[in-house]
Motif scaffolding. Sequence first.
Motif, PDB file in Angstrom:
ATOM      1  N   ASN A  99      26.260  47.479 -21.818  1.00 42.68           N
ATOM      2  CA  ASN A  99      25.622  48.067 -22.999  1.00 42.68           C
ATOM      3  C   ASN A  99      25.316  49.562 -22.856  1.00 42.68           C
ATOM      4  N   TRP A 100      26.292  50.334 -22.348  1.00 38.89           N
ATOM      5  CA  TRP A 100      26.102  51.771 -22.256  1.00 38.89           C
ATOM      6  C   TRP A 100      27.397  52.510 -22.571  1.00 38.89           C
ATOM      7  N   LEU A 101      27.253  53.805 -22.792  1.00 40.29           N
ATOM      8  CA  LEU A 101      28.390  54.687 -23.017  1.00 40.29           C
ATOM      9  C   LEU A 101      28.198  55.951 -22.213  1.00 40.29           C
ATOM     10  N   ASP A 143      22.060  50.134 -27.611  1.00 43.59           N
ATOM     11  CA  ASP A 143      21.233  49.195 -28.376  1.00 43.59           C
ATOM     12  C   ASP A 143      21.198  49.496 -29.869  1.00 43.59           C
ATOM     13  N   LEU A 144      21.164  50.763 -30.235  1.00 51.53           N
ATOM     14  CA  LEU A 144      21.023  51.135 -31.640  1.00 51.53           C
ATOM     15  C   LEU A 144      22.355  51.337 -32.357  1.00 51.53           C
ATOM     16  N   LEU A 145      23.441  51.438 -31.598  1.00 51.26           N
ATOM     17  CA  LEU A 145      24.772  51.676 -32.188  1.00 51.26           C
ATOM     18  C   LEU A 145      25.823  50.768 -31.540  1.00 51.26           C
ATOM     19  N   PRO A 146      25.749  49.477 -31.759  1.00 55.87           N
ATOM     20  CA  PRO A 146      26.680  48.574 -31.086  1.00 55.87           C
ATOM     21  C   PRO A 146      28.136  48.717 -31.538  1.00 55.87           C
ATOM     22  N   ASP A 147      28.385  49.384 -32.684  1.00 55.00           N
ATOM     23  CA  ASP A 147      29.752  49.494 -33.206  1.00 55.00           C
ATOM     24  C   ASP A 147      30.443  50.808 -32.839  1.00 55.00           C
ATOM     25  N   VAL A 148      29.851  51.609 -31.975  1.00 56.87           N
ATOM     26  CA  VAL A 148      30.431  52.896 -31.616  1.00 56.87           C
ATOM     27  C   VAL A 148      31.719  52.686 -30.805  1.00 56.87           C
ATOM     28  N   VAL A 174      33.228  59.140 -24.560  1.00 60.35           N
ATOM     29  CA  VAL A 174      34.441  59.149 -23.736  1.00 60.35           C
ATOM     30  C   VAL A 174      34.628  57.869 -22.929  1.00 60.35           C
ATOM     31  N   GLU A 175      33.575  57.060 -22.826  1.00 63.39           N
ATOM     32  CA  GLU A 175      33.683  55.799 -22.086  1.00 63.39           C
ATOM     33  C   GLU A 175      32.644  54.833 -22.627  1.00 63.39           C
ATOM     34  N   ILE A 176      33.007  53.559 -22.705  1.00 59.76           N
ATOM     35  CA  ILE A 176      32.082  52.528 -23.188  1.00 59.76           C
ATOM     36  C   ILE A 176      32.148  51.334 -22.245  1.00 59.76           C
ATOM     37  N   ALA A 220      21.931  56.291 -27.623  1.00 58.57           N
ATOM     38  CA  ALA A 220      22.735  56.827 -28.714  1.00 58.57           C
ATOM     39  C   ALA A 220      22.013  56.412 -29.994  1.00 58.57           C
ATOM     40  N   ILE A 221      21.542  57.399 -30.771  1.00 54.78           N
ATOM     41  CA  ILE A 221      20.670  57.080 -31.910  1.00 54.78           C
ATOM     42  C   ILE A 221      21.344  57.223 -33.265  1.00 54.78           C
TER      43      ILE A 221
END
Length: 91
Positions: A17-19, A33-38, A10-12, A51-52
């Motif tokens: 570097n967090w959501l 870190d593991l999903l930079p394209d979310v 809901v927020e990036i 986020a994995i």
Amino acid sequence: MCIAAPAQVVEINKEENWLYADFGGARQQAKLDLLPDVEIGDYVLIHAGYAIEKLTEEAAKESLEAWEELLEILEEEDREMEKARMADLNQ
């Protein structure tokens, strides 16, 4: 054992570097870190503050339905246990 439920982003904040993701009304912060394209609206699995995995909407909805069924079963078991406990107290 690790159990993860899908959450909708809901927020990036790319700069930090967090959501934030929504778990049925509860919000949780996670690192990207593991999903930079979310993107906002995506469904992700979160574990240990990260986020994995990114899920398709279909996979997320199937998982959420399974979680709802599980929670209903657990609630019913709690009600049955409470009834049994009350019956024991009244004897």
